[in-house]
Design an enzyme around this catalytic site. Structure first.
Site, PDB file in Angstrom:
ATOM      1  N   HIS A 194      12.692  64.382  -6.045  1.00 42.26           N
ATOM      2  CA  HIS A 194      12.284  65.389  -7.028  1.00 42.26           C
ATOM      3  C   HIS A 194      10.954  64.982  -7.650  1.00 42.26           C
ATOM      4  O   HIS A 194      10.359  63.955  -7.274  1.00 42.26           O
ATOM      5  CB  HIS A 194      13.382  65.618  -8.073  1.00 42.26           C
ATOM      6  CG  HIS A 194      13.800  64.392  -8.819  1.00 42.26           C
ATOM      7  ND1 HIS A 194      12.930  63.644  -9.582  1.00 42.26           N
ATOM      8  CD2 HIS A 194      15.001  63.752  -8.904  1.00 42.26           C
ATOM      9  CE1 HIS A 194      13.580  62.632 -10.129  1.00 42.26           C
ATOM     10  NE2 HIS A 194      14.831  62.660  -9.717  1.00 42.26           N
ATOM     11  N   HIS A 245      10.340  61.348  -8.874  1.00 42.49           N
ATOM     12  CA  HIS A 245       9.996  60.384  -7.826  1.00 42.49           C
ATOM     13  C   HIS A 245       8.531  60.556  -7.415  1.00 42.49           C
ATOM     14  O   HIS A 245       7.818  59.590  -7.156  1.00 42.49           O
ATOM     15  CB  HIS A 245      10.884  60.589  -6.591  1.00 42.49           C
ATOM     16  CG  HIS A 245      12.353  60.453  -6.870  1.00 42.49           C
ATOM     17  ND1 HIS A 245      13.274  61.401  -6.479  1.00 42.49           N
ATOM     18  CD2 HIS A 245      13.056  59.490  -7.504  1.00 42.49           C
ATOM     19  CE1 HIS A 245      14.475  61.019  -6.854  1.00 42.49           C
ATOM     20  NE2 HIS A 245      14.373  59.868  -7.487  1.00 42.49           N
ATOM     21  N   CYS A 262      29.371  53.022 -14.834  1.00 41.67           N
ATOM     22  CA  CYS A 262      28.803  54.355 -14.599  1.00 41.67           C
ATOM     23  C   CYS A 262      28.200  54.359 -13.199  1.00 41.67           C
ATOM     24  O   CYS A 262      27.266  53.604 -12.930  1.00 41.67           O
ATOM     25  CB  CYS A 262      27.731  54.698 -15.634  1.00 41.67           C
ATOM     26  SG  CYS A 262      26.848  56.217 -15.180  1.00 41.67           S
ATOM     27  N   CYS A 288      24.436  55.380 -12.984  1.00 38.69           N
ATOM     28  CA  CYS A 288      23.490  54.298 -13.309  1.00 38.69           C
ATOM     29  C   CYS A 288      23.668  53.107 -12.383  1.00 38.69           C
ATOM     30  O   CYS A 288      22.814  52.230 -12.352  1.00 38.69           O
ATOM     31  CB  CYS A 288      23.706  53.751 -14.718  1.00 38.69           C
ATOM     32  SG  CYS A 288      23.475  54.889 -16.060  1.00 38.69           S
ATOM     33  N   CYS A 342      28.372  58.367 -20.666  1.00 37.55           N
ATOM     34  CA  CYS A 342      27.049  57.794 -20.404  1.00 37.55           C
ATOM     35  C   CYS A 342      26.013  58.793 -20.910  1.00 37.55           C
ATOM     36  O   CYS A 342      26.044  59.963 -20.519  1.00 37.55           O
ATOM     37  CB  CYS A 342      26.867  57.565 -18.904  1.00 37.55           C
ATOM     38  SG  CYS A 342      25.134  57.365 -18.449  1.00 37.55           S
ATOM     39  N   HIS A 390      23.939  60.335 -17.865  1.00 40.88           N
ATOM     40  CA  HIS A 390      24.589  61.158 -16.836  1.00 40.88           C
ATOM     41  C   HIS A 390      25.658  62.105 -17.386  1.00 40.88           C
ATOM     42  O   HIS A 390      26.176  62.939 -16.641  1.00 40.88           O
ATOM     43  CB  HIS A 390      25.166  60.263 -15.730  1.00 40.88           C
ATOM     44  CG  HIS A 390      24.092  59.543 -14.981  1.00 40.88           C
ATOM     45  ND1 HIS A 390      23.659  58.276 -15.316  1.00 40.88           N
ATOM     46  CD2 HIS A 390      23.321  59.948 -13.945  1.00 40.88           C
ATOM     47  CE1 HIS A 390      22.678  57.930 -14.497  1.00 40.88           C
ATOM     48  NE2 HIS A 390      22.452  58.914 -13.662  1.00 40.88           N
ATOM     49  N   LYS A 395      15.795  68.098 -20.380  1.00 33.98           N
ATOM     50  CA  LYS A 395      15.991  67.013 -19.436  1.00 33.98           C
ATOM     51  C   LYS A 395      16.222  67.615 -18.045  1.00 33.98           C
ATOM     52  O   LYS A 395      16.911  68.618 -17.915  1.00 33.98           O
ATOM     53  CB  LYS A 395      17.230  66.218 -19.874  1.00 33.98           C
ATOM     54  CG  LYS A 395      17.255  64.847 -19.276  1.00 33.98           C
ATOM     55  CD  LYS A 395      18.545  64.139 -19.556  1.00 33.98           C
ATOM     56  CE  LYS A 395      18.865  63.378 -18.286  1.00 33.98           C
ATOM     57  NZ  LYS A 395      19.411  62.109 -18.440  1.00 33.98           N
ATOM     58  N   LYS A 442      20.642  68.878 -12.608  1.00 39.50           N
ATOM     59  CA  LYS A 442      21.162  69.840 -11.639  1.00 39.50           C
ATOM     60  C   LYS A 442      21.902  70.963 -12.349  1.00 39.50           C
ATOM     61  O   LYS A 442      21.817  72.122 -11.951  1.00 39.50           O
ATOM     62  CB  LYS A 442      22.117  69.136 -10.687  1.00 39.50           C
ATOM     63  CG  LYS A 442      21.423  68.647  -9.460  1.00 39.50           C
ATOM     64  CD  LYS A 442      22.427  68.321  -8.386  1.00 39.50           C
ATOM     65  CE  LYS A 442      21.706  68.040  -7.089  1.00 39.50           C
ATOM     66  NZ  LYS A 442      22.550  67.452  -6.081  1.00 39.50           N
TER      67      LYS A 442
HETATM   68  O1  ME8 Z   1      16.693  53.924 -10.046  1.00 34.00           O
HETATM   69  N1  ME8 Z   1      10.386  61.372 -15.184  1.00 34.00           N
HETATM   70  O2  ME8 Z   1      16.343  55.069  -8.063  1.00 34.00           O
HETATM   71  P1  ME8 Z   1      16.155  56.565  -8.570  1.00 34.00           P
HETATM   72  C1  ME8 Z   1       9.615  60.458 -14.602  1.00 34.00           C
HETATM   73  N2  ME8 Z   1      17.258  53.025  -6.696  1.00 34.00           N
HETATM   74  N3  ME8 Z   1      10.018  59.672 -13.590  1.00 34.00           N
HETATM   75  C2  ME8 Z   1      11.262  59.825 -13.116  1.00 34.00           C
HETATM   76  C3  ME8 Z   1      12.135  60.787 -13.674  1.00 34.00           C
HETATM   77  C4  ME8 Z   1      11.646  61.595 -14.758  1.00 34.00           C
HETATM   78  N4  ME8 Z   1      12.364  62.529 -15.342  1.00 34.00           N
HETATM   79  N5  ME8 Z   1      13.306  60.705 -13.015  1.00 34.00           N
HETATM   80  C5  ME8 Z   1      13.162  59.721 -12.081  1.00 34.00           C
HETATM   81  C6  ME8 Z   1      16.655  53.964  -8.829  1.00 34.00           C
HETATM   82  N6  ME8 Z   1      11.939  59.187 -12.138  1.00 34.00           N
HETATM   83  C7  ME8 Z   1      16.869  52.711  -8.014  1.00 34.00           C
HETATM   84  C8  ME8 Z   1      15.603  51.870  -8.043  1.00 34.00           C
HETATM   85  S1  ME8 Z   1      14.185  49.712  -7.359  1.00 34.00           S
HETATM   86  C9  ME8 Z   1      14.464  48.207  -6.689  1.00 34.00           C
HETATM   87  C10 ME8 Z   1      15.696  50.565  -7.297  1.00 34.00           C
HETATM   88  C11 ME8 Z   1      11.393  58.111 -11.257  1.00 34.00           C
HETATM   89  O3  ME8 Z   1      16.140  57.397  -7.338  1.00 34.00           O
HETATM   90  C12 ME8 Z   1      11.069  56.849 -12.024  1.00 34.00           C
HETATM   91  O4  ME8 Z   1      10.172  56.077 -11.263  1.00 34.00           O
HETATM   92  O5  ME8 Z   1      17.108  56.879  -9.640  1.00 34.00           O
HETATM   93  C13 ME8 Z   1      12.398  56.142 -12.062  1.00 34.00           C
HETATM   94  O6  ME8 Z   1      12.275  54.771 -12.386  1.00 34.00           O
HETATM   95  C14 ME8 Z   1      12.861  56.364 -10.642  1.00 34.00           C
HETATM   96  O7  ME8 Z   1      12.418  57.714 -10.340  1.00 34.00           O
HETATM   97  C15 ME8 Z   1      14.369  56.231 -10.458  1.00 34.00           C
HETATM   98  O8  ME8 Z   1      14.672  56.597  -9.143  1.00 34.00           O
END
Ligand code: ME8
Length: 482
Positions: free
Chosen positions: A18, A21, A126, A129, A143, A146, A293, A296
């Site tokens: 999304h 990312h 959770c 998380c 949480c 979530h 926020k 989904k």
């Molecule tokens: O946490 N605004 O993966 P994840 C800005 N797999 N950035 C956002 C966001 C938002 N609303 N939502 C997500 C994980 N992000 C683990 C990481 S690393 C060794 C393992 C971005 O798919 C932001 O970079 O939940 C956040 O830290 C990341 O997506 C979380 O991605």
């Protein structure tokens, strides 16, 4: 020449990528392109986090085997980064068998050095998380991120003795050995560490989808530990990084939600094996979508690919990084992106380029006068202090001030040049006495702009320099379909 190793988080493959990312990954690409343009060697690593309960559950809901499920989602990430013009050097998957070997070896070493102990544990987990939550974390028993009730779990797990590293971590962060930015996040993390560190469970008894825990096949490695080790295993797996002896990373770029794992658990694991610490962790802010926020249930999740179809990759890259300071939270929406497109890009930059080139042509001016010469960056006076322009913008980049970088280009060059044209009416000047100075000034500014915009808007910068060379005008930002 410096060698710079930059990482993004490894994103969970429980769903398609999304806009959140995309935000982190675009920013990492901007840094990478900037440092490359400055003559450094850069390695940008991104990828996916594919083990653990969250992925196993999502696969189960889709009626698929977790590995097949991940294999189907990975191309969605790869395609998205391609659509967004993100040039990474390697795409890392935690299901890579080479990574699994490094993880096992890493954990064996932690064990051999006496940093792991088996203990029983009861807590609230959770899955969203992928971590245990304490009573203080919960809001109305749920949480807060979530909005789901955590599951009570009782397990016998292997624990990493994190509490031993409290003082060492405080010292590393306070001294800047491990630089955490922005400063507010650094203070927040220091505050939390000083409240005391608890040992952390790094294995799971009831999660089957993961790397087998070395020495105990009944357990799997905790997904966060598996994922964090990627930054290290990449330096063993990829020849270029291995040749560089690139561990530790120069920049871990992450969102604020995962700072604890990166600034506490990961460095402690490294200290435990006498490995050097990452040089910098930058945790950017989170955005809401149209004031809410992203979720989904609300149905306001923005798909970066659809936005690329509508606005183009460069405009999206620009709008996301221009809208609010990188370290802070902010709001984004399709309307806001459309506004940036119309005002800053079509009417601002596009108009300046178009009218400058058209006027040069219309007035039959000598083409030779307008040759892109190597732009020698002029000095710039800001608040009475003189800077070289190049250094001024490099400083913004060093501070991760993407919004200031872009703001200043618009404010100092695009707006002033467009105003200069409106005021001086160069079409009249040129007729009267062939005074070219206004057009020449705008032309020079445009050369400078295309150079500075390159890391943010690579295709636009390329189109600009082509037009400035051939003097054939072409619309950079066509009108949007309503
Ligand atoms: O946490 N605004 O993966 P994840 C800005 N797999 N950035 C956002 C966001 C938002 N609303 N939502 C997500 C994980 N992000 C683990 C990481 S690393 C060794 C393992 C971005 O798919 C932001 O970079 O939940 C956040 O830290 C990341 O997506 C979380 O991605």
């Amino acid at each position: 020449m410096n060698k710079i190793y930059i990482t993004t988080p490894l994103y969970y493959v429980n769903d398609v990528p999304h806009i959140g990312h995309a935000y982190t990954t675009i920013a990492a690409d901007v840094l990478s392109r900037h440092y490359k343009a400055k003559g450094n060697e850069v390695f940008l690593l991104t990828g996916t986090d594919e083990h653990g309960a969250k992925i196993a559950d999502a696969a189960k809901r889709a009626g698929k085997d977790p590995k097949d499920f991940a294999d189907e989602l990975v191309p969605k990430f790869i395609d998205t980064w391609k659509n967004l013009d993100v040039k990474y050097d390697e795409f890392f998957r935690t299901t890579d068998p080479k990574h699994e070997e490094v993880v096992k070896d890493f954990i064996k070493k932690l064990k051999d050095k006496g940093h792991i102990e088996k203990k029983s544990y009861e807590g609230w987990y959770c899955i969203g998380c992928e971590k245990y939550l304490s009573q203080e974390d919960l809001v109305d028993g749920k949480c807060p991120d979530h909005k789901t009730e955590p599951v009570k779990q009782f397990e016998e797990n292997y624990f990493f003795l994190l509490s031993k590293f409290q003082e060492r971590l405080i010292k590393a962060i306070e001294s800047g050995e491990l630089d955490i930015a922005p400063i507010s996040r650094k203070n927040e993390i220091l505050g939390k560490i000083k409240q005391g560190l608890q040992d952390v469970s790094i294995s799971r008894e009831n999660v089957r989808w993961g790397i087998k825990f070395p020495g105990d096949e009944k357990q799997t490695v905790y997904v966060w530990v598996d994922a964090l080790i990627n930054y290290y295993s990449a330096t063993k797996i990829y020849k270029e990084l291995d040749d560089w002896e690139s561990h530790p990373a120069d920049i871990h770029l992450i969102g604020k939600d995962i700072l604890w794992f990166h600034a506490v658990i990961w460095p402690a694991m490294l200290v435990a094996l006498d490995l050097p610490l990452p040089k910098k962790i930058f945790a950017h802010g989170f955005f809401t979508i149209g004031g809410e926020k992203m979720s989904k249930t609300i149905g306001n999740i923005l798909d970066p690919n659809k936005l690329v179809d509508k606005f183009g990759a460069d405009a999206l890259r620009y709008a996301l990084l221009r809208e609010f300071p990188f370290g802070e939270d902010g709001d984004i929406s399709e309307e806001k992106i459309a506004k940036r497109y119309e005002n800053d890009l079509a009417n601002g930059l596009g108009n300046l380029l178009n009218r400058t080139i058209s006027m040069i042509n219309k007035n039959g001016l000598e083409k030779d006068t307008f040759q892109i010469k190597k732009v020698v960056p002029d000095t710039l006076t800001v608040n009475g202090v003189k800077f070289s322009q190049d250094e001024y913008y490099a400083q913004h980049m060093k501070n991760f001030s993407f919004d200031d970088y872009l703001h200043d280009i618009w404010w100092l060059y695009i707006k002033t040049s467009n105003e200069l044209i409106d005021r001086e009416k160069p079409w009249e000047l040129a007729k009267k006495n062939k005074n070219l100075s206004v057009l020449y000034h705008c032309y020079k500014e445009l050369v400078q702009i295309s150079y500075l915009l390159n890391p943010f808007m690579p295709k636009t910068a390329e189109k600009m320099s082509k037009q400035l060379k051939t003097l054939k005008p072409e619309l950079l930002f066509p009108k949007l379909d309503k």
